[in-house]
Every structure is written in structure tokens, then in C-alpha cells.
Design a protein around this motif. Sequence first.
Motif, PDB file in Angstrom:
ATOM      1  N   LEU A 187      77.725 109.557  44.583  1.00 31.64           N
ATOM      2  CA  LEU A 187      78.560 110.789  44.843  1.00 31.64           C
ATOM      3  C   LEU A 187      79.684 111.036  43.838  1.00 31.64           C
ATOM      4  O   LEU A 187      80.496 110.301  43.425  1.00 31.64           O
ATOM      5  N   SER A 188      79.587 112.340  43.258  1.00 31.55           N
ATOM      6  CA  SER A 188      80.518 112.706  42.172  1.00 31.55           C
ATOM      7  C   SER A 188      81.546 113.134  43.034  1.00 31.55           C
ATOM      8  O   SER A 188      81.733 113.491  44.062  1.00 31.55           O
ATOM      9  N   PRO A 189      82.795 113.347  42.146  1.00 30.37           N
ATOM     10  CA  PRO A 189      83.836 114.235  42.610  1.00 30.37           C
ATOM     11  C   PRO A 189      83.542 115.386  43.377  1.00 30.37           C
ATOM     12  O   PRO A 189      84.447 116.113  44.236  1.00 30.37           O
ATOM     13  N   ILE A 190      82.524 116.121  42.873  1.00 29.13           N
ATOM     14  CA  ILE A 190      82.248 117.362  43.481  1.00 29.13           C
ATOM     15  C   ILE A 190      81.719 117.459  44.931  1.00 29.13           C
ATOM     16  O   ILE A 190      82.069 118.057  45.878  1.00 29.13           O
ATOM     17  N   GLY A 191      80.744 116.346  45.254  1.00 28.29           N
ATOM     18  CA  GLY A 191      80.475 115.962  46.360  1.00 28.29           C
ATOM     19  C   GLY A 191      81.509 115.398  47.197  1.00 28.29           C
ATOM     20  O   GLY A 191      81.641 116.054  48.601  1.00 28.29           O
ATOM     21  N   VAL A 192      82.378 114.737  46.958  1.00 24.24           N
ATOM     22  CA  VAL A 192      83.481 114.110  47.559  1.00 24.24           C
ATOM     23  C   VAL A 192      84.642 115.267  48.037  1.00 24.24           C
ATOM     24  O   VAL A 192      84.873 115.155  49.167  1.00 24.24           O
TER      25      VAL A 192
ATOM     26  N   ILE B 241      84.656 120.447  40.756  1.00 23.36           N
ATOM     27  CA  ILE B 241      84.335 120.665  39.250  1.00 23.36           C
ATOM     28  C   ILE B 241      85.668 120.804  38.421  1.00 23.36           C
ATOM     29  O   ILE B 241      85.659 120.280  37.259  1.00 23.36           O
ATOM     30  N   VAL B 242      86.808 121.546  38.934  1.00 26.62           N
ATOM     31  CA  VAL B 242      87.879 121.282  38.075  1.00 26.62           C
ATOM     32  C   VAL B 242      88.439 119.848  37.833  1.00 26.62           C
ATOM     33  O   VAL B 242      88.710 119.640  36.902  1.00 26.62           O
ATOM     34  N   ALA B 243      88.231 119.205  38.978  1.00 30.12           N
ATOM     35  CA  ALA B 243      88.816 117.694  39.118  1.00 30.12           C
ATOM     36  C   ALA B 243      87.972 116.964  38.018  1.00 30.12           C
ATOM     37  O   ALA B 243      88.252 116.086  37.528  1.00 30.12           O
ATOM     38  N   SER B 244      86.437 117.161  38.088  1.00 29.30           N
ATOM     39  CA  SER B 244      85.622 116.421  37.310  1.00 29.30           C
ATOM     40  C   SER B 244      85.918 116.706  35.671  1.00 29.30           C
ATOM     41  O   SER B 244      86.041 115.789  34.913  1.00 29.30           O
ATOM     42  N   VAL B 245      86.154 118.051  35.544  1.00 31.20           N
ATOM     43  CA  VAL B 245      86.353 118.292  33.960  1.00 31.20           C
ATOM     44  C   VAL B 245      87.529 117.798  33.689  1.00 31.20           C
ATOM     45  O   VAL B 245      87.903 117.249  32.476  1.00 31.20           O
ATOM     46  N   SER B 246      88.770 117.666  34.379  1.00 29.57           N
ATOM     47  CA  SER B 246      89.930 117.088  34.334  1.00 29.57           C
ATOM     48  C   SER B 246      89.876 115.705  33.976  1.00 29.57           C
ATOM     49  O   SER B 246      90.443 115.130  33.002  1.00 29.57           O
ATOM     50  N   LEU B 247      89.155 115.192  34.766  1.00 33.86           N
ATOM     51  CA  LEU B 247      89.006 113.496  34.513  1.00 33.86           C
ATOM     52  C   LEU B 247      88.286 113.277  33.455  1.00 33.86           C
ATOM     53  O   LEU B 247      88.773 112.230  32.486  1.00 33.86           O
ATOM     54  N   ASN B 248      87.493 113.979  32.745  1.00 33.81           N
ATOM     55  CA  ASN B 248      86.814 113.696  31.595  1.00 33.81           C
ATOM     56  C   ASN B 248      87.267 114.195  30.498  1.00 33.81           C
ATOM     57  O   ASN B 248      87.122 113.829  29.335  1.00 33.81           O
ATOM     58  N   ARG B 249      88.422 114.971  30.432  1.00 28.47           N
ATOM     59  CA  ARG B 249      88.958 115.812  29.302  1.00 28.47           C
ATOM     60  C   ARG B 249      90.451 115.722  29.163  1.00 28.47           C
ATOM     61  O   ARG B 249      90.869 116.229  27.968  1.00 28.47           O
ATOM     62  N   ILE B 250      91.005 115.117  29.875  1.00 22.29           N
ATOM     63  CA  ILE B 250      92.444 115.063  29.956  1.00 22.29           C
ATOM     64  C   ILE B 250      92.969 113.386  30.118  1.00 22.29           C
ATOM     65  O   ILE B 250      92.722 112.880  30.993  1.00 22.29           O
ATOM     66  N   PRO B 251      93.287 112.805  28.750  1.00 23.92           N
ATOM     67  CA  PRO B 251      93.426 111.586  28.534  1.00 23.92           C
ATOM     68  C   PRO B 251      94.623 110.995  29.594  1.00 23.92           C
ATOM     69  O   PRO B 251      94.705 109.851  29.826  1.00 23.92           O
ATOM     70  N   PHE B 252      95.446 111.799  29.678  1.00 20.69           N
ATOM     71  CA  PHE B 252      96.779 111.454  30.615  1.00 20.69           C
ATOM     72  C   PHE B 252      96.195 111.090  31.945  1.00 20.69           C
ATOM     73  O   PHE B 252      96.891 110.531  32.663  1.00 20.69           O
ATOM     74  N   LEU B 253      95.193 111.448  32.426  1.00 25.12           N
ATOM     75  CA  LEU B 253      94.857 111.284  33.816  1.00 25.12           C
ATOM     76  C   LEU B 253      93.967 110.071  34.025  1.00 25.12           C
ATOM     77  O   LEU B 253      92.985 109.721  34.632  1.00 25.12           O
ATOM     78  N   THR B 254      94.319 109.040  33.135  1.00 24.77           N
ATOM     79  CA  THR B 254      93.806 107.734  33.381  1.00 24.77           C
ATOM     80  C   THR B 254      94.875 106.664  33.591  1.00 24.77           C
ATOM     81  O   THR B 254      95.965 106.988  33.489  1.00 24.77           O
ATOM     82  N   LYS B 255      94.593 105.521  34.160  1.00 22.38           N
ATOM     83  CA  LYS B 255      95.590 104.573  34.515  1.00 22.38           C
ATOM     84  C   LYS B 255      96.093 104.188  33.467  1.00 22.38           C
ATOM     85  O   LYS B 255      97.311 103.784  33.038  1.00 22.38           O
TER      86      LYS B 255
ATOM     87  N   VAL C 239      91.638 114.569  44.470  1.00 25.12           N
ATOM     88  CA  VAL C 239      90.293 114.248  43.950  1.00 25.12           C
ATOM     89  C   VAL C 239      90.714 113.370  42.588  1.00 25.12           C
ATOM     90  O   VAL C 239      89.972 112.533  42.200  1.00 25.12           O
ATOM     91  N   ILE C 240      91.410 114.296  41.872  1.00 25.02           N
ATOM     92  CA  ILE C 240      91.808 113.263  40.353  1.00 25.02           C
ATOM     93  C   ILE C 240      92.488 111.875  40.791  1.00 25.02           C
ATOM     94  O   ILE C 240      91.837 110.875  40.001  1.00 25.02           O
ATOM     95  N   VAL C 241      93.642 111.721  41.647  1.00 19.66           N
ATOM     96  CA  VAL C 241      94.093 110.536  41.901  1.00 19.66           C
ATOM     97  C   VAL C 241      93.184 109.599  42.363  1.00 19.66           C
ATOM     98  O   VAL C 241      93.081 108.616  42.142  1.00 19.66           O
ATOM     99  N   LEU C 242      92.261 110.090  43.497  1.00 17.10           N
ATOM    100  CA  LEU C 242      91.163 109.331  43.958  1.00 17.10           C
ATOM    101  C   LEU C 242      90.341 108.556  43.049  1.00 17.10           C
ATOM    102  O   LEU C 242      89.863 107.351  43.008  1.00 17.10           O
ATOM    103  N   PHE C 243      90.011 109.410  42.144  1.00 12.37           N
ATOM    104  CA  PHE C 243      88.733 108.878  40.976  1.00 12.37           C
ATOM    105  C   PHE C 243      89.462 108.252  40.033  1.00 12.37           C
ATOM    106  O   PHE C 243      89.009 107.365  39.184  1.00 12.37           O
ATOM    107  N   ALA C 244      90.790 108.267  39.565  1.00 11.74           N
ATOM    108  CA  ALA C 244      91.570 107.813  38.479  1.00 11.74           C
ATOM    109  C   ALA C 244      92.286 106.482  39.025  1.00 11.74           C
ATOM    110  O   ALA C 244      92.366 105.589  38.301  1.00 11.74           O
TER     111      ALA C 244
ATOM    112  N   GLY D 227      84.205 124.216  43.692  1.00 12.96           N
ATOM    113  CA  GLY D 227      85.094 124.704  42.569  1.00 12.96           C
ATOM    114  C   GLY D 227      86.244 123.485  42.470  1.00 12.96           C
ATOM    115  O   GLY D 227      86.483 123.418  41.125  1.00 12.96           O
ATOM    116  N   VAL D 228      86.931 123.168  43.562  1.00 11.40           N
ATOM    117  CA  VAL D 228      87.770 122.118  43.115  1.00 11.40           C
ATOM    118  C   VAL D 228      87.153 120.891  42.597  1.00 11.40           C
ATOM    119  O   VAL D 228      87.746 120.384  41.532  1.00 11.40           O
TER     120      VAL D 228
END
Length: 169
Positions: free
Chosen positions: A105-110, A155-169, A50-55, A152-153
Motif C-alpha cells: 500500500l502506497s502513501p496514496i492508498g494510506v 500524491i503530494v506526500a509521495s512526490v515530497s518524500l521522493n524529491r525533498i532530501p529534508f524529509l528523511t530521518k 503522511v510524510i511523517v508516517l512514511f519517513a 491528491g494528498v
Amino acid sequence: MDRNGLTATSLSRLGLLTAVGIALHIAEGLLPAVGMIPGGKIGLANVVTVIVLFAWGGRAAFCVNIVRALVASLLTGGGMSMVYALAGAVCSCAVMILLSRLKHLSPIGVSVAGAATHNAAQVAVAAIILRTGALVPYLAILLAISCVSGIGVGIVASVSLNRIPFLTK
């Protein structure tokens, strides 16, 4: 930058995330099934997908997901587990890629849709291999688990995408 638009940094990050997904898959295999229901899993490795998909997008997510499923199943069982892992990985990733294009659709719905599709694909493969429809009612239990674990997955992916700068292109 290579012909797919990936920089060396992005490629390195995707490799690291693939390794994290493999480690999560293996670690989850050491845990008891959710509710002691065979096949009931949280899907921790899907956080990476999910993280890779959205980033990074669908192509990167598909590649990371397939490599993770192949390597993890080779390390933990091979054989038939690889068939089930690939069926779930390919189908769920395809659905998540399509749904991620819907802006509302958010990462949670996906993630929930991906978890449900993963379970449906694995039950379908099992029904085909075993030549019985007796497994289909069991899908209802797995779909209930996939809704909770997908949330749950996601939520973790959404929070990670929003808070971990490493997870951007």
C-alpha cells in the motif's frame, strides 16, 4: 539521540513539519468548502501526517497529528471544533499507521483510507452529540470527497518524500 531514537535534527524537522501542518490547517480554513459542501475539505494538513508516517513511523506521525489538531483547533475555534478535530485525527492516524505496515500500500492508498476514516469519525461524533442518525447519509458525499482529496494528498506526500532530501530521518 534520545531514548526514542530521534536525533536533535529529526526532532527539529518534526517540529517544523508540525508547524507546517498547523499553517496548512489554518490556511485551508480560509478557503471555501470543497464543492460548497459543509465539511468538505481537501485535508492539506494531512500531507504532513503522511510524510511523517512514511519517513519517521507511526509514533512520530501520531504525535505530530495530535499536536497539530490540538493547536490548530485552539487557534481557529476551540470548543466543539477540537472534539471533531481530535476524533478525526486519532481515528484516521490509527488507520493510516496500521495500513502503512502493509508493504503493497502506497502513501496514496494510506492517505485515501485516512481521509475516509477522518470523515467517518467526525460524522459518528456529530451523530452521537446530536443524538441523530440523520447525518449518516451525508457521509456518502463526504466519502466521495475524501477519495479525491486523499488521492491528491497522497500524491503530494509521495512526490515530497521522493524529491525533498529534508524529509528523511
